[in-house]
Design a protein around this motif. Structure first.
Motif, PDB file in Angstrom:
ATOM      1  N   SER A   1       0.450  -7.439 -38.481  1.00  0.00           N
ATOM      2  CA  SER A   1      -0.073  -8.402 -37.494  1.00  0.00           C
ATOM      3  C   SER A   1      -1.444  -8.904 -37.914  1.00  0.00           C
ATOM      4  O   SER A   1      -2.136  -8.273 -38.728  1.00  0.00           O
ATOM      5  CB  SER A   1      -0.166  -7.759 -36.106  1.00  0.00           C
ATOM      6  N   LEU A   2      -1.833 -10.038 -37.348  1.00  0.00           N
ATOM      7  CA  LEU A   2      -3.151 -10.623 -37.540  1.00  0.00           C
ATOM      8  C   LEU A   2      -3.782 -10.820 -36.165  1.00  0.00           C
ATOM      9  O   LEU A   2      -3.117 -11.317 -35.231  1.00  0.00           O
ATOM     10  CB  LEU A   2      -3.048 -11.979 -38.252  1.00  0.00           C
ATOM     11  N   SER A   3      -5.040 -10.435 -36.018  1.00  0.00           N
ATOM     12  CA  SER A   3      -5.687 -10.599 -34.714  1.00  0.00           C
ATOM     13  C   SER A   3      -6.001 -12.061 -34.417  1.00  0.00           C
ATOM     14  O   SER A   3      -6.128 -12.457 -33.257  1.00  0.00           O
ATOM     15  CB  SER A   3      -6.987  -9.785 -34.656  1.00  0.00           C
ATOM     16  N   ALA A   4      -6.162 -12.849 -35.458  1.00  0.00           N
ATOM     17  CA  ALA A   4      -6.364 -14.296 -35.307  1.00  0.00           C
ATOM     18  C   ALA A   4      -5.368 -14.990 -36.212  1.00  0.00           C
ATOM     19  O   ALA A   4      -5.134 -14.555 -37.353  1.00  0.00           O
ATOM     20  CB  ALA A   4      -7.784 -14.692 -35.672  1.00  0.00           C
ATOM     21  N   ARG A   5      -4.792 -16.098 -35.742  1.00  0.00           N
ATOM     22  CA  ARG A   5      -3.727 -16.744 -36.479  1.00  0.00           C
ATOM     23  C   ARG A   5      -4.165 -18.042 -37.152  1.00  0.00           C
ATOM     24  O   ARG A   5      -3.393 -18.621 -37.920  1.00  0.00           O
ATOM     25  CB  ARG A   5      -2.559 -17.069 -35.539  1.00  0.00           C
ATOM     26  N   SER A   6      -5.446 -18.472 -36.916  1.00  0.00           N
ATOM     27  CA  SER A   6      -5.856 -19.740 -37.524  1.00  0.00           C
ATOM     28  C   SER A   6      -7.377 -19.827 -37.627  1.00  0.00           C
ATOM     29  O   SER A   6      -8.104 -19.073 -36.970  1.00  0.00           O
ATOM     30  CB  SER A   6      -5.322 -20.922 -36.714  1.00  0.00           C
ATOM     31  N   ASP A   7      -7.828 -20.780 -38.454  1.00  0.00           N
ATOM     32  CA  ASP A   7      -9.255 -21.071 -38.629  1.00  0.00           C
ATOM     33  C   ASP A   7      -9.341 -22.459 -39.275  1.00  0.00           C
ATOM     34  O   ASP A   7      -8.347 -22.983 -39.794  1.00  0.00           O
ATOM     35  CB  ASP A   7      -9.909 -20.007 -39.517  1.00  0.00           C
ATOM     36  N   THR A   8     -10.533 -23.012 -39.255  1.00  0.00           N
ATOM     37  CA  THR A   8     -10.708 -24.292 -39.938  1.00  0.00           C
ATOM     38  C   THR A   8     -10.746 -24.053 -41.439  1.00  0.00           C
ATOM     39  O   THR A   8     -10.888 -22.915 -41.905  1.00  0.00           O
ATOM     40  CB  THR A   8     -12.021 -24.965 -39.501  1.00  0.00           C
ATOM     41  N   VAL A   9     -10.648 -25.144 -42.193  1.00  0.00           N
ATOM     42  CA  VAL A   9     -10.645 -25.007 -43.653  1.00  0.00           C
ATOM     43  C   VAL A   9     -11.974 -24.453 -44.164  1.00  0.00           C
ATOM     44  O   VAL A   9     -12.047 -23.949 -45.289  1.00  0.00           O
ATOM     45  CB  VAL A   9     -10.355 -26.362 -44.325  1.00  0.00           C
ATOM     46  N   ALA A  10     -13.004 -24.480 -43.307  1.00  0.00           N
ATOM     47  CA  ALA A  10     -14.296 -23.924 -43.720  1.00  0.00           C
ATOM     48  C   ALA A  10     -14.276 -22.408 -43.742  1.00  0.00           C
ATOM     49  O   ALA A  10     -15.082 -21.761 -44.406  1.00  0.00           O
ATOM     50  CB  ALA A  10     -15.398 -24.421 -42.781  1.00  0.00           C
ATOM     51  N   GLY A  11     -13.313 -21.799 -43.006  1.00  0.00           N
ATOM     52  CA  GLY A  11     -13.208 -20.360 -42.973  1.00  0.00           C
ATOM     53  C   GLY A  11     -14.314 -19.714 -42.179  1.00  0.00           C
ATOM     54  O   GLY A  11     -15.029 -20.357 -41.416  1.00  0.00           O
ATOM     55  N   GLY A  12     -14.429 -18.369 -42.311  1.00  0.00           N
ATOM     56  CA  GLY A  12     -15.489 -17.622 -41.657  1.00  0.00           C
ATOM     57  C   GLY A  12     -15.054 -16.793 -40.471  1.00  0.00           C
ATOM     58  O   GLY A  12     -15.807 -15.936 -39.989  1.00  0.00           O
ATOM     59  N   ALA A  13     -13.805 -17.000 -39.978  1.00  0.00           N
ATOM     60  CA  ALA A  13     -13.338 -16.226 -38.824  1.00  0.00           C
ATOM     61  C   ALA A  13     -13.070 -14.778 -39.244  1.00  0.00           C
ATOM     62  O   ALA A  13     -12.610 -14.495 -40.358  1.00  0.00           O
ATOM     63  CB  ALA A  13     -12.084 -16.851 -38.248  1.00  0.00           C
ATOM     64  N   LYS A  14     -13.370 -13.872 -38.327  1.00  0.00           N
ATOM     65  CA  LYS A  14     -13.049 -12.466 -38.578  1.00  0.00           C
ATOM     66  C   LYS A  14     -11.621 -12.191 -38.109  1.00  0.00           C
ATOM     67  O   LYS A  14     -11.273 -12.492 -36.955  1.00  0.00           O
ATOM     68  CB  LYS A  14     -14.028 -11.556 -37.848  1.00  0.00           C
ATOM     69  N   VAL A  15     -10.852 -11.629 -38.987  1.00  0.00           N
ATOM     70  CA  VAL A  15      -9.432 -11.380 -38.707  1.00  0.00           C
ATOM     71  C   VAL A  15      -9.118  -9.908 -38.972  1.00  0.00           C
ATOM     72  O   VAL A  15      -9.397  -9.407 -40.074  1.00  0.00           O
ATOM     73  CB  VAL A  15      -8.527 -12.272 -39.576  1.00  0.00           C
ATOM     74  N   THR A  16      -8.573  -9.207 -37.944  1.00  0.00           N
ATOM     75  CA  THR A  16      -8.115  -7.830 -38.149  1.00  0.00           C
ATOM     76  C   THR A  16      -6.671  -7.878 -38.667  1.00  0.00           C
ATOM     77  O   THR A  16      -5.786  -8.417 -37.990  1.00  0.00           O
ATOM     78  CB  THR A  16      -8.169  -7.011 -36.850  1.00  0.00           C
ATOM     79  N   VAL A  17      -6.500  -7.322 -39.850  1.00  0.00           N
ATOM     80  CA  VAL A  17      -5.190  -7.340 -40.503  1.00  0.00           C
ATOM     81  C   VAL A  17      -4.598  -5.926 -40.463  1.00  0.00           C
ATOM     82  O   VAL A  17      -5.146  -4.999 -41.064  1.00  0.00           O
ATOM     83  CB  VAL A  17      -5.305  -7.827 -41.959  1.00  0.00           C
TER      84      VAL A  17
END
Length: 408
Positions: free
Chosen positions: A321-337
């Motif tokens: 699972s991924l805690s976040a499923r999207s971000d902008t092309v700039a990136g930077g979101a924290k995602v729990t994998v």
């Protein structure tokens, strides 16, 4: 010396009695008349069907024609003659039919083979018969009652007359039309035999001696069950997080219909854990795998209690699972994998599509999680999040690993 009428009558009665006893002795009972057994010159011979079959357990009634003399004109005369019989040297019950016919009941024997019969009159032995009684062994039980079609199982057979079995005889014990590969006689009532290969279904177990072959009864059968396995030539793989797995069955079929599948009593285990199994067609079964942390899983298909050869399936590391499923092309979101698989706790090489990501492990044990910073992407669209296990295996694609980049 003068005799009274009364004395003369008594003497006459005594003489008559003596004559009567002498007559009975000559017709029926030397022992009753005080004559020794050896004094009877009559030797009786037994005539009956040659190789007449008799059960080793005893009880077979054999019709006998008597020659060389009689066995009495009546049942009472027969009793006085003290007619006896032995079969294979063992005393056998005798019943009178008429003066030249008897019914002799075969006694039990520990050695099923061919033996002669001998008659006795007033203790005098007649000659051994020219015909023989053929004792056949009997089979009562076979354990286990279910065996693998590949053969090689040791079964215990109980019955009668087994001391007459020659283990070196290729047909001493047969399963259907096939001979046991090895036979060991343990006693008159027990032997062991190693099963030959056989076809799926019921096979009669028969024991052979010099006296004949055992009859087929309900207890003298085994059920061969096809030893089913799985085809691993294509390298079947299952996700470490568990889920459905299609198995290709080898060694036989699982039934042409779901109803037949149920009757075949097919069960599947993975590393000794029972799995939910469903019929697909006669050569495929679908199972639901649990989560697995090892490199491979050992699958065993059991057919009505008979286990087939185990097969191994590879365990694929995956993103759960991924805690976040999207971000902008700039990136930077924290995602729990959250990930699973062998050596997943030491995973490295995380990536979002073609872009490497910086990730730090947050937990381990049954749940392994890494916190990643989504890297920048060259363009918007979906990508797969992946990683490399500590043992160098790349994670497999799953829908749960999809992460989407947007323009804003």
């Amino acid at each position: 010396m003068a005799y009274s009428k009364k004395s003369r009558a008594a003497a006459g009665a005594a003489a008559a009695a003596a004559l009567l006893l002498a007559g009975v002795a000559s017709e029926g009972g030397a022992f009753a008349a005080g004559v020794s057994a050896q004094a009877d010159p009559i030797q009786l011979s037994a005539e009956f069907t040659d190789h007449i079959a008799a059960r080793a357990a005893g009880g077979t009634v054999i019709p006998v024609t008597v020659s060389g003399g009689t066995v009495g004109a009546s049942a009472s005369a027969f009793r006085l003659l003290q007619i006896g019989a032995k079969i294979g040297g063992v005393s056998a019950p005798v019943a009178w039919v008429d003066e030249t016919h008897l019914k002799v009941t075969a006694p039990a024997t520990t050695r099923a083979t061919t033996v002669t019969m001998q008659l006795f009159r007033k203790g005098a032995a007649g000659p051994e018969s020219s015909s023989v009684v053929a004792y056949t062994p009997g089979v009562m039980t076979v354990s286990p009652a279910k065996v693998s079609s590949v053969g090689g199982a040791t079964v215990t057979v109980t019955g009668t007359g087994f001391l007459g079995v020659e283990p070196a005889d290729p047909g001493a014990v047969t399963f259907g039309d096939a001979a046991a590969t090895s036979v060991t006689v343990l006693s008159a009532t027990k032997l062991t035999a190693v099963t030959p290969p056989g076809a799926d279904g019921t096979a009669a177990v028969r024991v052979r001696t010099g006296g004949g072959v055992s009859d087929v009864t309900k207890g003298s059968q085994v059920t061969y069950r096809a030893a089913l396995g799985i085809d691993t030539t294509a390298g079947p793989t299952v996700k470490a997080g568990g889920g459905p797995l299609l198995l290709t069955i080898t060694g036989g079929t699982v039934g042409a219909t779901a109803k037949e599948f149920s009757a075949e009593r097919i069960t599947v285990t993975a590393d000794r854990k029972s799995l939910s199994a469903a019929w697909v067609d006669q050569s495929h079964v679908k199972v639901t795998m649990p989560a697995v942390t090892t490199e491979t899983s050992r699958i065993v298909v059991t057919h009505d209690g008979i286990a087939g050869e185990p097969g191994e399936v590879a365990i694929a590391p995956v993103v759960l699972s991924l805690s976040a499923r999207s971000d902008t092309v700039a990136g930077g979101a924290k995602v729990t994998v959250r990930i699973a698989g062998p050596d997943a706790a030491t995973a490295t090489g995380f990536s979002f599509g073609d872009n490497a990501a910086e990730c730090t492990r947050q937990s381990s044990g049954t749940t392994i999680a890494f916190t990643c910073v989504a890297p920048a992407a060259a363009q918007a669209g979906p990508v797969a999040v992946g990683f490399i296990t500590g043992s160098g295996k790349a994670s497999h694609y799953t829908a749960a690993a999809i992460f989407s980049y947007t323009d804003n």
